[in-house]
Write a protein that holds these residues in place. Structure first.
Motif, PDB file in Angstrom:
ATOM      1  N   LYS A 197      11.372   2.395  -6.711  1.00  0.00           N
ATOM      2  CA  LYS A 197      12.673   3.043  -6.932  1.00  0.00           C
ATOM      3  C   LYS A 197      12.845   3.449  -8.399  1.00  0.00           C
ATOM      4  O   LYS A 197      13.386   4.530  -8.688  1.00  0.00           O
ATOM      5  CB  LYS A 197      13.802   2.115  -6.490  1.00  0.00           C
ATOM      6  N   ASN A 198      12.378   2.607  -9.312  1.00  0.00           N
ATOM      7  CA  ASN A 198      12.473   2.954 -10.743  1.00  0.00           C
ATOM      8  C   ASN A 198      11.611   4.175 -11.074  1.00  0.00           C
ATOM      9  O   ASN A 198      12.039   5.068 -11.822  1.00  0.00           O
ATOM     10  CB  ASN A 198      12.043   1.763 -11.601  1.00  0.00           C
ATOM     11  N   LYS A 199      10.396   4.216 -10.525  1.00  0.00           N
ATOM     12  CA  LYS A 199       9.531   5.371 -10.757  1.00  0.00           C
ATOM     13  C   LYS A 199      10.132   6.630 -10.139  1.00  0.00           C
ATOM     14  O   LYS A 199      10.024   7.730 -10.706  1.00  0.00           O
ATOM     15  CB  LYS A 199       8.131   5.113 -10.181  1.00  0.00           C
ATOM     16  N   PHE A 200      10.773   6.486  -8.994  1.00  0.00           N
ATOM     17  CA  PHE A 200      11.423   7.620  -8.338  1.00  0.00           C
ATOM     18  C   PHE A 200      12.594   8.133  -9.181  1.00  0.00           C
ATOM     19  O   PHE A 200      12.741   9.348  -9.389  1.00  0.00           O
ATOM     20  CB  PHE A 200      11.911   7.189  -6.957  1.00  0.00           C
ATOM     21  N   ASN A 201      13.398   7.214  -9.696  1.00  0.00           N
ATOM     22  CA  ASN A 201      14.513   7.616 -10.564  1.00  0.00           C
ATOM     23  C   ASN A 201      14.011   8.311 -11.828  1.00  0.00           C
ATOM     24  O   ASN A 201      14.615   9.293 -12.290  1.00  0.00           O
ATOM     25  CB  ASN A 201      15.366   6.401 -10.926  1.00  0.00           C
ATOM     26  N   ASP A 202      12.916   7.802 -12.393  1.00  0.00           N
ATOM     27  CA  ASP A 202      12.325   8.459 -13.573  1.00  0.00           C
ATOM     28  C   ASP A 202      11.887   9.883 -13.230  1.00  0.00           C
ATOM     29  O   ASP A 202      12.059  10.807 -14.038  1.00  0.00           O
ATOM     30  CB  ASP A 202      11.113   7.661 -14.072  1.00  0.00           C
ATOM     31  N   LEU A 203      11.322  10.047 -12.035  1.00  0.00           N
ATOM     32  CA  LEU A 203      10.895  11.383 -11.606  1.00  0.00           C
ATOM     33  C   LEU A 203      12.094  12.330 -11.530  1.00  0.00           C
ATOM     34  O   LEU A 203      12.029  13.465 -12.012  1.00  0.00           O
ATOM     35  CB  LEU A 203      10.221  11.294 -10.240  1.00  0.00           C
ATOM     36  N   LEU A 204      13.189  11.875 -10.916  1.00  0.00           N
ATOM     37  CA  LEU A 204      14.379  12.718 -10.782  1.00  0.00           C
ATOM     38  C   LEU A 204      14.899  13.148 -12.152  1.00  0.00           C
ATOM     39  O   LEU A 204      15.287  14.304 -12.349  1.00  0.00           O
ATOM     40  CB  LEU A 204      15.476  11.975 -10.022  1.00  0.00           C
ATOM     41  N   ILE A 205      14.881  12.216 -13.104  1.00  0.00           N
ATOM     42  CA  ILE A 205      15.382  12.520 -14.457  1.00  0.00           C
ATOM     43  C   ILE A 205      14.433  13.453 -15.192  1.00  0.00           C
ATOM     44  O   ILE A 205      14.837  14.483 -15.742  1.00  0.00           O
ATOM     45  CB  ILE A 205      15.593  11.219 -15.253  1.00  0.00           C
ATOM     46  N   ASN A 206      13.144  13.107 -15.189  1.00  0.00           N
ATOM     47  CA  ASN A 206      12.164  13.878 -15.963  1.00  0.00           C
ATOM     48  C   ASN A 206      11.984  15.302 -15.425  1.00  0.00           C
ATOM     49  O   ASN A 206      11.745  16.234 -16.192  1.00  0.00           O
ATOM     50  CB  ASN A 206      10.822  13.154 -15.972  1.00  0.00           C
ATOM     51  N   GLN A 207      12.097  15.460 -14.107  1.00  0.00           N
ATOM     52  CA  GLN A 207      11.919  16.783 -13.504  1.00  0.00           C
ATOM     53  C   GLN A 207      13.260  17.498 -13.305  1.00  0.00           C
ATOM     54  O   GLN A 207      13.297  18.583 -12.726  1.00  0.00           O
ATOM     55  CB  GLN A 207      11.195  16.653 -12.156  1.00  0.00           C
ATOM     56  N   GLU A 208      14.338  16.874 -13.792  1.00  0.00           N
ATOM     57  CA  GLU A 208      15.679  17.461 -13.702  1.00  0.00           C
ATOM     58  C   GLU A 208      16.017  17.866 -12.267  1.00  0.00           C
ATOM     59  O   GLU A 208      16.485  18.972 -11.992  1.00  0.00           O
ATOM     60  CB  GLU A 208      15.805  18.661 -14.644  1.00  0.00           C
ATOM     61  N   GLN A 255       0.840  -1.200   0.000  1.00  0.00           N
ATOM     62  CA  GLN A 255       0.000   0.000   0.000  1.00  0.00           C
ATOM     63  C   GLN A 255       0.877   1.254   0.000  1.00  0.00           C
ATOM     64  O   GLN A 255       0.593   2.232  -0.705  1.00  0.00           O
ATOM     65  CB  GLN A 255      -0.915   0.003   1.218  1.00  0.00           C
ATOM     66  N   LEU A 256       1.943   1.224   0.790  1.00  0.00           N
ATOM     67  CA  LEU A 256       2.859   2.362   0.853  1.00  0.00           C
ATOM     68  C   LEU A 256       3.509   2.600  -0.513  1.00  0.00           C
ATOM     69  O   LEU A 256       3.615   3.742  -0.968  1.00  0.00           O
ATOM     70  CB  LEU A 256       3.916   2.108   1.929  1.00  0.00           C
ATOM     71  N   SER A 257       3.943   1.529  -1.171  1.00  0.00           N
ATOM     72  CA  SER A 257       4.540   1.662  -2.503  1.00  0.00           C
ATOM     73  C   SER A 257       3.537   2.270  -3.476  1.00  0.00           C
ATOM     74  O   SER A 257       3.879   3.156  -4.268  1.00  0.00           O
ATOM     75  CB  SER A 257       5.008   0.304  -3.028  1.00  0.00           C
ATOM     76  N   PHE A 258       2.294   1.819  -3.427  1.00  0.00           N
ATOM     77  CA  PHE A 258       1.277   2.348  -4.328  1.00  0.00           C
ATOM     78  C   PHE A 258       1.071   3.845  -4.075  1.00  0.00           C
ATOM     79  O   PHE A 258       0.913   4.631  -5.024  1.00  0.00           O
ATOM     80  CB  PHE A 258      -0.042   1.591  -4.131  1.00  0.00           C
ATOM     81  N   ALA A 259       1.078   4.251  -2.811  1.00  0.00           N
ATOM     82  CA  ALA A 259       0.948   5.681  -2.484  1.00  0.00           C
ATOM     83  C   ALA A 259       2.119   6.464  -3.075  1.00  0.00           C
ATOM     84  O   ALA A 259       1.937   7.566  -3.609  1.00  0.00           O
ATOM     85  CB  ALA A 259       0.884   5.864  -0.974  1.00  0.00           C
ATOM     86  N   MET A 260       3.319   5.909  -2.992  1.00  0.00           N
ATOM     87  CA  MET A 260       4.487   6.543  -3.602  1.00  0.00           C
ATOM     88  C   MET A 260       4.283   6.733  -5.100  1.00  0.00           C
ATOM     89  O   MET A 260       4.577   7.795  -5.649  1.00  0.00           O
ATOM     90  CB  MET A 260       5.742   5.693  -3.370  1.00  0.00           C
ATOM     91  N   TRP A 261       3.781   5.701  -5.774  1.00  0.00           N
ATOM     92  CA  TRP A 261       3.588   5.796  -7.230  1.00  0.00           C
ATOM     93  C   TRP A 261       2.659   6.957  -7.564  1.00  0.00           C
ATOM     94  O   TRP A 261       2.878   7.665  -8.551  1.00  0.00           O
ATOM     95  CB  TRP A 261       3.007   4.493  -7.775  1.00  0.00           C
ATOM     96  N   LYS A 262       1.613   7.129  -6.751  1.00  0.00           N
ATOM     97  CA  LYS A 262       0.674   8.220  -6.999  1.00  0.00           C
ATOM     98  C   LYS A 262       1.335   9.579  -6.766  1.00  0.00           C
ATOM     99  O   LYS A 262       1.091  10.539  -7.509  1.00  0.00           O
ATOM    100  CB  LYS A 262      -0.562   8.074  -6.109  1.00  0.00           C
ATOM    101  N   ILE A 263       2.174   9.667  -5.747  1.00  0.00           N
ATOM    102  CA  ILE A 263       2.896  10.920  -5.483  1.00  0.00           C
ATOM    103  C   ILE A 263       3.794  11.267  -6.662  1.00  0.00           C
ATOM    104  O   ILE A 263       3.804  12.405  -7.142  1.00  0.00           O
ATOM    105  CB  ILE A 263       3.721  10.796  -4.180  1.00  0.00           C
ATOM    106  N   PHE A 264       4.544  10.287  -7.162  1.00  0.00           N
ATOM    107  CA  PHE A 264       5.456  10.535  -8.284  1.00  0.00           C
ATOM    108  C   PHE A 264       4.676  10.889  -9.555  1.00  0.00           C
ATOM    109  O   PHE A 264       5.109  11.728 -10.350  1.00  0.00           O
ATOM    110  CB  PHE A 264       6.330   9.306  -8.538  1.00  0.00           C
TER     111      PHE A 264
END
Length: 357
Positions: A180-191, A29-38
């Motif tokens: 973690k992959n979605k988080f890394n994508d966020l860091l890259i896409n949002q510079e 559930q926590l991971s899913f919440a993270m995905w929504k935040i990203f």
């Protein structure tokens, strides 16, 4: 969160308090919440609520009309193949989904049952990422209706098109890696330009905060207005975490210390001390990002001021900052070399940002 935007919530009564659940279920559930935040970051103003009203709830505040999307998450081992629809109706899953239609229909945009497996009834299978349950074949829908109709308002409101099913890629084995992959994508896409160490610290801090909010215990007698703030995480909070992470990124390496602050080759013992301090400084950034961000911000502001006042060299500013910040290092223990490295980073940031505050 701005509760005034959702008037129906003011009278919302919680019918159950799930309490502590199995670790794996909480973690997913926590991971899913993270995905929504990203997913929503930079596109929406939002509040995410965990384990209250439903497993994960998204309040979108920036839409033309503020709205709510609820997520009920059902997972089990992928080897199981599917969820038997009868097992879900036997537990009143669809009746619980329909509770949202009863209580917050005016505010709710979607009520989504999320699963890592398809739904199965006899020989029929329901699979897909965005399935409106009111549109499935009648023989399956009858079983769901039987469950929903236990809610007294079903006879009046009927089968809502807001109730949906979504099958996603999620398992005990992969949900953290996906996060973690979605988080890394966020860091890259949002510079978002931060080091690997700082990125790990940001991810772990977010996870810890969400876990704390998720595990906040409450009584069903408590007012929803009291419960929600303690179970929620906002887009503003996430923005603040990112800004703190940016302010604590490390700028200097060992060679920068030698070239910019020592101007000479160091003895081996001193070289060893500085290299060890660089490593332990990174650990402090990783384990205490908020405290480090506050210290860095103070140091950067002071360094900018000194540049503006005419301090001519990095070494001069470093000596002045060491004196000024002598009493600031009480929350975390810092060695003498770690203090120098922190303040050197502040000086480099001040120079990079143009000096003069």
């Amino acid at each position: 969160m701005v509760i005034e935007l959702y008037p129906n919530l003011k009278m919302y009564e919680i019918r159950e308090n799930k309490g502590s659940m199995a670790y794996n279920r909480l973690a997913m559930q926590l991971s899913f919440a993270m995905w929504k935040i990203f997913e929503l970051y930079k596109n929406s103003t939002f509040t995410i609520t965990l384990d209250c009203i439903d497993d994960v709830v998204v309040f979108k505040l920036s839409d033309e009309r503020p709205n709510i999307t609820t997520y009920q998450i059902k997972t089990k081992d992928n080897n199981a193949g599917n969820f038997e629809l009868k097992s879900l109706t036997g537990k009143g899953v669809f009746k619980k989904l329909y509770d949202h239609i009863e209580k917050i229909d005016d505010d709710v945009k979607e009520v989504i049952l999320v699963s890592n497996l398809s739904l199965k009834y006899k020989k029929s299978i329901i699979t897909g990422e965005n399935i409106t349950l009111n549109s499935i074949e009648d023989s399956i829908k009858e079983i769901i209706v039987e469950d929903m109709s236990q809610n007294s308002t079903f006879g009046t409101k009927g089968f809502s098109n807001k109730i949906k099913f979504s099958q996603i890629d999620m398992s005990i084995q992969n949900h953290i890696d996906i996060s973690k992959n979605k988080f890394n994508d966020l860091l890259i896409n949002q510079e978002i330009d931060i080091s690997l160490v700082t990125a790990n610290a940001l991810f772990n801090t977010l996870s810890h905060i969400l876990h704390t909010r998720q595990c906040h215990e409450f009584s069903i007698q408590d007012s929803i207005l009291t419960i929600l703030p303690r179970k929620s995480f906002t887009s503003d909070e996430f923005e603040k975490l990112i800004e703190d992470a940016r302010s604590t990124r490390e700028l200097i390496q060992y060679q920068d210390i030698v070239n910019n602050y020592k101007n000479e080759k160091l003895k081996l013992i001193e070289e060893s001390q500085y290299k060890q301090a660089l490593a332990t400084f990174k650990d402090k950034v990783a384990t205490s990002p908020n405290i480090m961000a506050n210290l860095m911000n103070k140091g950067i502001d002071s360094a900018k001021r000194r540049i503006g006042e005419g301090s001519e060299t990095r070494c001069q500013i470093l000596k002045e900052l060491i004196v000024e910040f002598d009493d600031e290092f009480s929350e975390i223990y810092f060695s003498e070399k770690e203090i120098e490295i922190l303040l050197m980073n502040c000086i480099e940031r001040a120079i990079e940002e143009g000096g003069i505050n």
